[in-house]
Enzyme design. Structure first.
Site, PDB file in Angstrom:
ATOM      1  N   ASN A 225       0.870  -1.183   0.000  1.00 44.59           N
ATOM      2  CA  ASN A 225       0.000   0.000   0.000  1.00 44.59           C
ATOM      3  C   ASN A 225       0.904   1.229   0.000  1.00 44.59           C
ATOM      4  O   ASN A 225       1.549   1.510   1.000  1.00 44.59           O
ATOM      5  CB  ASN A 225      -0.890  -0.042   1.260  1.00 44.59           C
ATOM      6  CG  ASN A 225      -1.715   1.215   1.447  1.00 44.59           C
ATOM      7  OD1 ASN A 225      -1.783   2.071   0.567  1.00 44.59           O
ATOM      8  ND2 ASN A 225      -2.339   1.337   2.599  1.00 44.59           N
ATOM      9  N   TRP A 226       0.927   1.913  -1.126  1.00 40.27           N
ATOM     10  CA  TRP A 226       1.815   3.083  -1.236  1.00 40.27           C
ATOM     11  C   TRP A 226       1.256   4.315  -0.524  1.00 40.27           C
ATOM     12  O   TRP A 226       1.936   5.317  -0.407  1.00 40.27           O
ATOM     13  CB  TRP A 226       2.073   3.401  -2.716  1.00 40.27           C
ATOM     14  CG  TRP A 226       3.146   2.532  -3.328  1.00 40.27           C
ATOM     15  CD1 TRP A 226       3.647   1.351  -2.829  1.00 40.27           C
ATOM     16  CD2 TRP A 226       3.856   2.773  -4.554  1.00 40.27           C
ATOM     17  NE1 TRP A 226       4.620   0.861  -3.666  1.00 40.27           N
ATOM     18  CE2 TRP A 226       4.770   1.708  -4.727  1.00 40.27           C
ATOM     19  CE3 TRP A 226       3.800   3.784  -5.523  1.00 40.27           C
ATOM     20  CZ2 TRP A 226       5.628   1.633  -5.836  1.00 40.27           C
ATOM     21  CZ3 TRP A 226       4.650   3.702  -6.639  1.00 40.27           C
ATOM     22  CH2 TRP A 226       5.555   2.641  -6.780  1.00 40.27           C
ATOM     23  N   LYS A 227      -0.025   4.253  -0.112  1.00 43.87           N
ATOM     24  CA  LYS A 227      -0.674   5.395   0.541  1.00 43.87           C
ATOM     25  C   LYS A 227      -0.512   6.646  -0.345  1.00 43.87           C
ATOM     26  O   LYS A 227      -0.538   6.514  -1.561  1.00 43.87           O
ATOM     27  CB  LYS A 227      -0.108   5.578   1.954  1.00 43.87           C
ATOM     28  CG  LYS A 227      -0.172   4.267   2.745  1.00 43.87           C
ATOM     29  CD  LYS A 227       0.126   4.404   4.207  1.00 43.87           C
ATOM     30  CE  LYS A 227      -0.008   3.045   4.885  1.00 43.87           C
ATOM     31  NZ  LYS A 227       0.199   3.068   6.326  1.00 43.87           N
TER      32      LYS A 227
ATOM     33  N   HIS B 273      -9.183   0.960   5.184  1.00 46.55           N
ATOM     34  CA  HIS B 273      -7.905   1.144   5.882  1.00 46.55           C
ATOM     35  C   HIS B 273      -8.124   2.052   7.087  1.00 46.55           C
ATOM     36  O   HIS B 273      -8.936   2.982   7.027  1.00 46.55           O
ATOM     37  CB  HIS B 273      -6.869   1.746   4.923  1.00 46.55           C
ATOM     38  CG  HIS B 273      -5.490   1.697   5.496  1.00 46.55           C
ATOM     39  ND1 HIS B 273      -5.052   2.602   6.428  1.00 46.55           N
ATOM     40  CD2 HIS B 273      -4.465   0.829   5.295  1.00 46.55           C
ATOM     41  CE1 HIS B 273      -3.810   2.288   6.770  1.00 46.55           C
ATOM     42  NE2 HIS B 273      -3.429   1.229   6.096  1.00 46.55           N
TER      43      HIS B 273
ATOM     44  N   GLU C 261      -6.520   4.411   8.212  1.00 45.84           N
ATOM     45  CA  GLU C 261      -6.311   5.842   7.935  1.00 45.84           C
ATOM     46  C   GLU C 261      -7.562   6.461   7.316  1.00 45.84           C
ATOM     47  O   GLU C 261      -7.876   7.625   7.579  1.00 45.84           O
ATOM     48  CB  GLU C 261      -5.068   6.014   7.042  1.00 45.84           C
ATOM     49  CG  GLU C 261      -3.793   5.740   7.835  1.00 45.84           C
ATOM     50  CD  GLU C 261      -2.631   5.209   7.041  1.00 45.84           C
ATOM     51  OE1 GLU C 261      -2.642   5.285   5.801  1.00 45.84           O
ATOM     52  OE2 GLU C 261      -1.678   4.707   7.682  1.00 45.84           O
TER      53      GLU C 261
ATOM     54  N   GLU D 101      -4.666  -5.159  10.550  1.00 50.30           N
ATOM     55  CA  GLU D 101      -3.652  -4.135  10.765  1.00 50.30           C
ATOM     56  C   GLU D 101      -3.922  -3.419  12.092  1.00 50.30           C
ATOM     57  O   GLU D 101      -4.772  -2.515  12.145  1.00 50.30           O
ATOM     58  CB  GLU D 101      -3.685  -3.108   9.631  1.00 50.30           C
ATOM     59  CG  GLU D 101      -3.431  -3.693   8.263  1.00 50.30           C
ATOM     60  CD  GLU D 101      -2.889  -2.653   7.285  1.00 50.30           C
ATOM     61  OE1 GLU D 101      -1.842  -2.932   6.694  1.00 50.30           O
ATOM     62  OE2 GLU D 101      -3.493  -1.583   7.140  1.00 50.30           O
TER      63      GLU D 101
ATOM     64  N   GLY E 164       3.241   2.075  10.742  1.00 47.89           N
ATOM     65  CA  GLY E 164       4.217   3.152  10.620  1.00 47.89           C
ATOM     66  C   GLY E 164       4.979   3.466  11.899  1.00 47.89           C
ATOM     67  O   GLY E 164       5.625   4.510  12.002  1.00 47.89           O
TER      68      GLY E 164
ATOM     69  N   SER F 213       4.092  -2.348  10.100  1.00 47.53           N
ATOM     70  CA  SER F 213       5.545  -2.416  10.322  1.00 47.53           C
ATOM     71  C   SER F 213       6.166  -3.739   9.877  1.00 47.53           C
ATOM     72  O   SER F 213       7.123  -4.219  10.478  1.00 47.53           O
ATOM     73  CB  SER F 213       5.880  -2.133  11.793  1.00 47.53           C
ATOM     74  OG  SER F 213       5.495  -0.809  12.144  1.00 47.53           O
TER      75      SER F 213
ATOM     76  N   GLY G 164       3.180  -1.236   4.117  1.00 49.48           N
ATOM     77  CA  GLY G 164       3.148   0.189   3.808  1.00 49.48           C
ATOM     78  C   GLY G 164       4.524   0.672   3.383  1.00 49.48           C
ATOM     79  O   GLY G 164       4.950   0.477   2.242  1.00 49.48           O
ATOM     80  N   GLY G 165       5.226   1.303   4.300  1.00 41.49           N
ATOM     81  CA  GLY G 165       6.504   1.957   3.999  1.00 41.49           C
ATOM     82  C   GLY G 165       7.488   1.088   3.228  1.00 41.49           C
ATOM     83  O   GLY G 165       8.126   1.547   2.278  1.00 41.49           O
TER      84      GLY G 165
END
Ligand code: 13P
Length: 246
Positions: free
Chosen positions: A8-10, A92, A94, A162, A168, A207, A228-229
């Site tokens: 997921n590049w967000k 998600h 977020e 998640e 993150g 993470s 994610g990251g």
């Protein structure tokens, strides 16, 4: 069941970032698991062009519950499909936090995703306060019940667990905590969709990185990851793909 390494590049990435996808595909032309990257909507078509004919699937990060209409700024599952997407991330944390998305809205979006012929990647997870209060299973059980689209099958549904506090932060639940939640989810899903539950991929997210991927993937009922990251860099995501393919 084929395992799934999803990224997921967000809200990250412009056209230059597609070079990371080219590097990923050069290093992993035939991964031993399914690969999915969900870039911002602006990059779906470009990434799909890069991924054409490869083992990489491309997805969106959200969609509107309707197929079209007067909804400025929104995009539909049909539009994502038209741009080359095969999956959509829904619910998600977020989006639940930033946009007040409820379980009912997530379900409506997931149903629109299935209606368009795409795979829904439905996200659930508890906050740190909920975990500290011993409410983890009650919270995610309620989210699963409330967000699950009608007509879900092993082929069109993926669930991503998640924990909000692990996203993150570099912090992850213990392997025992992940095992407890994933076994709970499998069981709850059986109550909702019967035997099809055994084929639904249950992803862990929060993470995940090359250094912890292998131990997380060894946990029962962990069928992949939503990253994610670490999905932004070909080397890191490639290492996670390799861990899942092992
Ligand atoms: P990080 O891997 O950056 O913790 O993000 C996880 C996530 O939210 C994926 O959807």
């Amino acid at each position: 069941m084929r395992k799934l390494a999803a990224g997921n590049w967000k809200m990250n990435g412009t056209a230059a970032a597609l070079d990371e996808v080219r590097s990923l595909l050069a290093a992993h032309p035939a991964a031993g698991c399914e690969m999915l990257l969900c870039p911002p909507a602006t990059l779906v078509a470009g990434m799909a062009a890069v991924a054409k004919g490869s083992a990489l699937a491309v997805g969106g990060q959200d969609c509107h519950p309707k197929a079209s209409g007067a909804h400025t700024g929104d995009i539909s599952a049909l539009m994502l499909k038209d741009a080359g997407a095969s999956h959509v991330i829904l619910g998600h944390s977020e989006r639940r936090a930033d946009h007040g998305e409820t379980d009912a809205l997530v379900r409506a979006k997931a149903e629109a995703t299935l209606a368009a012929g795409l795979v829904a990647v439905v996200c659930i997870g508890e906050t740190e306060a909920e975990r500290d209060a011993g409410q983890t299973l009650a919270v995610i059980g309620g989210q699963l019940d409330g967000s699950l689209p009608a007509g879900a099958t092993a082929a069109n549904l993926v669930i991503a667990y998640e924990p909000v506090w692990a996203i993150g932060t570099g912090r992850t639940p213990t392997l025992a905590e992940i095992a407890e939640v994933h076994a709970f989810l499998r069981n709850r899903l059986r109550g909702l969709i019967g035997d099809a539950a055994d084929g639904v991929r249950l992803l862990y997210g929060g993470s995940v990185k090359p250094s912890n991927a292998a131990e997380i993937f060894a946990v029962p009922h962990v069928d992949g990851a939503l990253v994610g990251g670490a999905s932004l860099k070909a080397a890191d995501f490639g290492a996670i793909v390799a861990a899942l393919s092992a």
